[in-house]
Scaffold this motif. Structure first.
Motif, PDB file in Angstrom:
ATOM      1  N   MET A 200      11.684 -31.129 -15.780  1.00 32.63           N
ATOM      2  CA  MET A 200      11.607 -29.634 -14.998  1.00 32.63           C
ATOM      3  C   MET A 200      12.041 -29.600 -13.585  1.00 32.63           C
ATOM      4  O   MET A 200      12.723 -29.050 -13.032  1.00 32.63           O
ATOM      5  CB  MET A 200      10.217 -28.945 -15.412  1.00 32.63           C
ATOM      6  CG  MET A 200      10.314 -27.672 -14.753  1.00 32.63           C
ATOM      7  SD  MET A 200      11.461 -26.658 -15.267  1.00 32.63           S
ATOM      8  CE  MET A 200      10.727 -26.251 -17.086  1.00 32.63           C
ATOM      9  N   THR A 201      11.559 -30.922 -12.977  1.00 37.25           N
ATOM     10  CA  THR A 201      12.224 -31.251 -11.580  1.00 37.25           C
ATOM     11  C   THR A 201      13.421 -31.281 -11.589  1.00 37.25           C
ATOM     12  O   THR A 201      13.885 -30.886 -10.600  1.00 37.25           O
ATOM     13  CB  THR A 201      11.199 -32.554 -11.191  1.00 37.25           C
ATOM     14  OG1 THR A 201       9.774 -32.397 -11.469  1.00 37.25           O
ATOM     15  CG2 THR A 201      11.623 -32.790  -9.683  1.00 37.25           C
ATOM     16  N   ILE A 202      14.139 -32.065 -12.267  1.00 38.15           N
ATOM     17  CA  ILE A 202      15.412 -32.368 -12.528  1.00 38.15           C
ATOM     18  C   ILE A 202      16.264 -30.788 -12.412  1.00 38.15           C
ATOM     19  O   ILE A 202      17.179 -30.661 -12.018  1.00 38.15           O
ATOM     20  CB  ILE A 202      15.907 -33.444 -13.362  1.00 38.15           C
ATOM     21  CG1 ILE A 202      15.384 -34.600 -13.059  1.00 38.15           C
ATOM     22  CG2 ILE A 202      17.295 -33.351 -13.620  1.00 38.15           C
ATOM     23  CD1 ILE A 202      15.980 -35.399 -11.863  1.00 38.15           C
ATOM     24  N   LYS A 203      15.595 -30.082 -13.606  1.00 36.74           N
ATOM     25  CA  LYS A 203      16.353 -28.712 -13.638  1.00 36.74           C
ATOM     26  C   LYS A 203      16.239 -28.119 -12.573  1.00 36.74           C
ATOM     27  O   LYS A 203      17.221 -27.181 -12.361  1.00 36.74           O
ATOM     28  CB  LYS A 203      15.457 -28.146 -14.959  1.00 36.74           C
ATOM     29  CG  LYS A 203      16.088 -28.863 -16.322  1.00 36.74           C
ATOM     30  CD  LYS A 203      15.012 -28.373 -17.495  1.00 36.74           C
ATOM     31  CE  LYS A 203      15.227 -26.779 -17.779  1.00 36.74           C
ATOM     32  NZ  LYS A 203      16.706 -26.447 -18.175  1.00 36.74           N
TER      33      LYS A 203
ATOM     34  N   THR B  21       6.583 -21.424 -13.433  1.00 37.40           N
ATOM     35  CA  THR B  21       5.991 -22.275 -14.527  1.00 37.40           C
ATOM     36  C   THR B  21       5.604 -23.854 -13.795  1.00 37.40           C
ATOM     37  O   THR B  21       4.837 -24.423 -14.196  1.00 37.40           O
ATOM     38  CB  THR B  21       7.042 -22.490 -15.536  1.00 37.40           C
ATOM     39  OG1 THR B  21       7.162 -21.289 -16.271  1.00 37.40           O
ATOM     40  CG2 THR B  21       6.255 -23.247 -16.883  1.00 37.40           C
ATOM     41  N   TYR B  22       6.563 -24.003 -12.644  1.00 34.22           N
ATOM     42  CA  TYR B  22       6.369 -25.335 -12.034  1.00 34.22           C
ATOM     43  C   TYR B  22       4.983 -25.238 -11.117  1.00 34.22           C
ATOM     44  O   TYR B  22       4.763 -26.455 -10.727  1.00 34.22           O
ATOM     45  CB  TYR B  22       7.571 -25.679 -11.167  1.00 34.22           C
ATOM     46  CG  TYR B  22       7.707 -27.110 -11.009  1.00 34.22           C
ATOM     47  CD1 TYR B  22       8.009 -27.886 -11.556  1.00 34.22           C
ATOM     48  CD2 TYR B  22       7.558 -27.470  -9.381  1.00 34.22           C
ATOM     49  CE1 TYR B  22       8.302 -29.164 -11.565  1.00 34.22           C
ATOM     50  CE2 TYR B  22       7.699 -28.664  -9.032  1.00 34.22           C
ATOM     51  CZ  TYR B  22       8.192 -29.718 -10.005  1.00 34.22           C
ATOM     52  OH  TYR B  22       8.304 -31.050  -9.745  1.00 34.22           O
ATOM     53  N   GLU B  23       4.353 -24.292 -11.154  1.00 34.83           N
ATOM     54  CA  GLU B  23       3.199 -24.291 -10.330  1.00 34.83           C
ATOM     55  C   GLU B  23       2.058 -25.258 -11.057  1.00 34.83           C
ATOM     56  O   GLU B  23       1.299 -25.670 -10.270  1.00 34.83           O
ATOM     57  CB  GLU B  23       2.521 -22.893 -10.278  1.00 34.83           C
ATOM     58  CG  GLU B  23       1.174 -22.626  -9.733  1.00 34.83           C
ATOM     59  CD  GLU B  23       0.682 -21.394  -9.520  1.00 34.83           C
ATOM     60  OE1 GLU B  23      -0.338 -21.014  -8.776  1.00 34.83           O
ATOM     61  OE2 GLU B  23       1.285 -20.271 -10.218  1.00 34.83           O
ATOM     62  N   ALA B  24       2.231 -25.385 -12.438  1.00 40.67           N
ATOM     63  CA  ALA B  24       1.478 -26.151 -12.974  1.00 40.67           C
ATOM     64  C   ALA B  24       1.503 -27.973 -12.380  1.00 40.67           C
ATOM     65  O   ALA B  24       0.476 -28.585 -12.441  1.00 40.67           O
ATOM     66  CB  ALA B  24       1.957 -26.318 -14.533  1.00 40.67           C
TER      67      ALA B  24
END
Length: 228
Positions: free
Chosen positions: A107-110, A182-185
């Protein structure tokens, strides 16, 4: 389905660079580490294929709900003086055996892959313009061969600003904003920063693209209708 041609080309390029720089030599890593690195690199780069977007989003969300990962995140955030992803990645000797879920890395790469929508607006607009060339070339050639696409893009004309704004805002609403939310997780600070920058760019697009503005107004009307 998708054969991820562009992404596999990027995988090959990355591996060629690592090999050229002799980073695969036994001086730097043993064979098992090399195999693990290649597997992870391929996984992360293939995650940037937007046709596989929902699979990676679902996998990421599932892992954020896993009790072990929740406990892992709590330990990391408690031990780190920073809520940034850099702080999240910082490892102590006692934590080296704990593996960061690779869906979190994906997700970081995306998010990095679509970072153009969170850049300063002049840069974001230029990125959008160049992306339109790529999509137009893919439509004309009906191929994802990198060399053919690069040659075809040189023949593309500048896109209409209204169309470009509508496409970009639509993309942000459907993909970029939900990803940042969603990245807040993983990192509240990173999520907040990305959302602020994305909203700033959406606001700027609305000032230069009547089509984007009309699209959002239509969506608001639809929401009101659905809400009774």
């Amino acid at each position: 389905g998708t054969d991820s041609s562009l992404e596999r080309y990027h995988v090959k390029t990355a591996l060629d660079i690592l090999d050229t720089e002799k980073l695969f030599s036994e001086q730097f890593m043993d064979p098992s580490t090399k195999a693990e690195l290649i597997d992870l690199l391929e996984y992360l780069i293939l995650a940037t294929d937007m046709e596989k977007h929902q699979f990676f989003m679902d996998s990421f969300y599932k892992d954020t709900q896993d009790p072990e990962n929740i406990a892992f995140l709590k330990r990391k955030k408690k031990s780190s003086s920073s809520a940034s992803f850099r702080g999240f990645l910082r490892r102590t000797k006692t934590e080296m055996d704990e593996r960061i879920p690779r869906t979190f890395l994906a997700m970081t790469i995306k998010l990095a892959d679509i970072a153009n929508v969170s850049r300063d607006f002049p840069d974001a607009k230029e990125w959008a313009r160049r992306l339109s060339f790529e999509f137009e070339a893919m439509g004309v050639l009906e191929t994802t061969n990198p060399n053919d696409l690069i040659a075809q893009q040189k023949q593309c004309e500048d896109p209409d600003l209204n169309d470009l704004g509508k496409f970009t805002v639509s993309f942000m609403g459907a993909f970029a904003v939900p990803m940042a939310e969603t990245y807040e997780a993983v990192s509240k600070k990173a999520s907040w920063f990305l959302l602020q920058e994305m909203q700033s760019n959406i606001n700027m697009w609305l000032t230069v693209s009547n089509d984007a503005k009309a699209m959002l107004e239509d969506d608001d009307d639809d929401d009101l209708t659905e809400g009774g």
